[in-house]
Design a protein around this motif. Sequence first.
Motif, PDB file in Angstrom:
ATOM      1  N   ALA A 289       0.869  -1.244   0.029  1.00 38.92           N
ATOM      2  CA  ALA A 289      -0.031   0.044  -0.081  1.00 38.92           C
ATOM      3  C   ALA A 289       0.839   1.290   0.019  1.00 38.92           C
ATOM      4  N   LEU A 291       0.488   5.629   0.606  1.00 37.86           N
ATOM      5  CA  LEU A 291      -0.335   6.913   0.929  1.00 37.86           C
ATOM      6  C   LEU A 291       0.144   8.122   0.120  1.00 37.86           C
ATOM      7  N   HIS A 293      -0.087  12.251  -0.168  1.00 31.90           N
ATOM      8  CA  HIS A 293      -0.696  13.291   0.438  1.00 31.90           C
ATOM      9  C   HIS A 293      -0.622  14.400  -0.626  1.00 31.90           C
ATOM     10  N   TYR A 327      -9.638   9.502   1.241  1.00 32.34           N
ATOM     11  CA  TYR A 327      -9.749   9.985   2.839  1.00 32.34           C
ATOM     12  C   TYR A 327     -10.431  11.482   2.882  1.00 32.34           C
ATOM     13  N   SER A 331      -6.208  12.860   1.234  1.00 27.51           N
ATOM     14  CA  SER A 331      -4.949  11.923   1.111  1.00 27.51           C
ATOM     15  C   SER A 331      -5.561  10.749   0.123  1.00 27.51           C
ATOM     16  N   GLU A 333      -4.765   6.624  -1.130  1.00 23.29           N
ATOM     17  CA  GLU A 333      -4.083   5.284  -0.970  1.00 23.29           C
ATOM     18  C   GLU A 333      -4.374   4.551  -1.979  1.00 23.29           C
TER      19      GLU A 333
END
Length: 495
Positions: A289, A291, A293, A327, A331, A333
Motif C-alpha cells: 500500500a 499513501l 498526501h 480520505y 490523501s 491510498e
Amino acid sequence: FLCCQGVVHGALSGFDTHPVRGSSGEGGCLCASDILSCSALGLEQVPAEMPVSAVTLDLSHNFIRQLERDSFRGLYRMETLRLAHNQLTVIHLGAFRNASGTLLRHLDLSSNQLRVLEQHYFLDLSGLEELLLFNNRIVHVESRALARLGSLRKAYISHNRITDFPFFSIREQSHPHLSLLDLSSNRLPKLPLQDISNLPLSVQKGLYLHNNSLLCECSMYTLFRHWEQREFPSIKDFRQEHTCLVYGMQRGSVRFFQHNRYFEKCNVTALGMLLREQNSSVSVKAGQALLLHCATSLTGPNVTVLWMSPNQEYVAPPGNWGSLKMYTNGSLEIVAARAEDSGIYWCMTLDQQRQRNETREVSVTVVLHHDGEHHESFNTGFTTLLGCVVSLLLVLMYLYLTPCRCPPWTKAFPPATANAGQGNQGTAGSAQTSILSPTPPATTEGPGRKVSTNKHVVFLEPIGEQQNGRLRPGPVAGATDAFTSVFSDTSVMLP
C-alpha cells in the motif's frame, strides 16, 4: 496599404485624415520597411489609422494615458509593440482585440503608471512570449491576470510596489514555457513557501526575488539556501542583493548570505526536506500500500480536493471502490500497488469562495518482483554452468568411449615405395589413419579449408586468403586516396 516611405508629416500623412496633435509640431512618424516608429512625438492617444503592413510599432516616450477598445484594429501582422515611457493608467477591455493576437510576441509596457494588473488586460494575447512591466506603480496583480498567456517565456515585473503575488496561478499546464519571472525590487513582506515550492522547476530557476521587503524568517532563509545549493542563477547573480528585515524594521536590513548568525536556531534540515519532497517521486513494491498526501496551502470548509490517476480517472472520497481509496483530508491510498498504477497522479484543490485553485503532481513507480531478481540471476548462472559441464562430458565420451571398428590385420603389407605411398594416401585405410592420428597431416579437405593441428577434435578453419567464404579482393587503385578524403578536415558535400 503599403508602408510609408521616409518621414510622414502631421501624424501619419497619407493614412490618417485626422492627424493626432502632439508637441512635435510638424514632426511625424518614421516608417522603414515594416517598422513604424512614432516615438517621442508628444502623442496623447494611439493614432486612429496605421499601415496594416507594420510588424513593429514603437509608440514609446509619448503622453498616452489609456488604451481604448480596438486601439490597434487592423494590425494583423504586428509582432512587437513598444509603449514604454508613457503615462498609461488604464487598459480597457478589448484594447488588443482585432490586432495580430497570436502573432504579437513582444509587449513593452515598462515605465508607465499602471497600478493594478487586471485579468482582462492580456486576454487577446495568447501568443505573447515577452512581457515588460517593470518601473510601474503596480500594487496588486489579480489571480487571473497572466492566466491566458500560455506562450509566455519571460515576464519582467520588477521595480513596482507589489505586496502579494499569485504564485499559485503559475502551473506547468498553464505556463509550460515560462523560464523567467522577475519580481525583484518590490515590497513583498512574506513568501508563500508552499506555493513557491509547487512552481515548476524551470520557473523556480528563473524566479528573482532580491531587493524586496522580506521579513527575516526561517522559511524564507531555508528557501534561498535551498536554491543556493542547487546553484540557481537568481542566487548566483544577485547574492549581495538578497536582504531581509529584522523584526520588520527597515533599518534592520540584513544580507543574510553574508551574516547568517540570525538563523542559527532555524531547523533548516526539516524545512529543506519539505522542499525536496515537493519535487521528488515515490516508489512502492508491488502488492504493498502507498499513501499520497495532497500538499496545498488552501484550507477551510469551502476547499474541494480531487485526484486524477494516470489513466485519466477522477477520484473523490471514498475512492473508486477498487485499487484507490481517498480520505476526507485529501490523501489518496493505493491499496495494493500494481504495474498499471505507475505514472503521474494529479492532486487538484479548489477554493470556490476565494476563486483559487492549486495543482500538484506526484510521480509513482511500482517496483515489480524486487526480491525475486537475485534468485533469477542465480538460477540463470547455475543453468549456464550445468550446460557447460554436460557439454564437456559429451565431448569426452565421444573422444574416448567411441568403439573402434578396425579391419583384422591378417598379414603384413610389403614395404611401399615412394610412389606407392603417394597412391595410398587416397585409400580408406589412410583416411582412418588420419582420423586416429594425434597429429593430422596438413592437408586440405574441400575447397578453401584446412585441418588444424594439435586438437583432439578436427575443426575446419578458413584459409587466410578467403573472407566469409569468398576470395579476399586485392588492392584497388585509388583506395588509399578515397580513405584519406573521408577522414580529412575538408567537409564532404552530400548530394
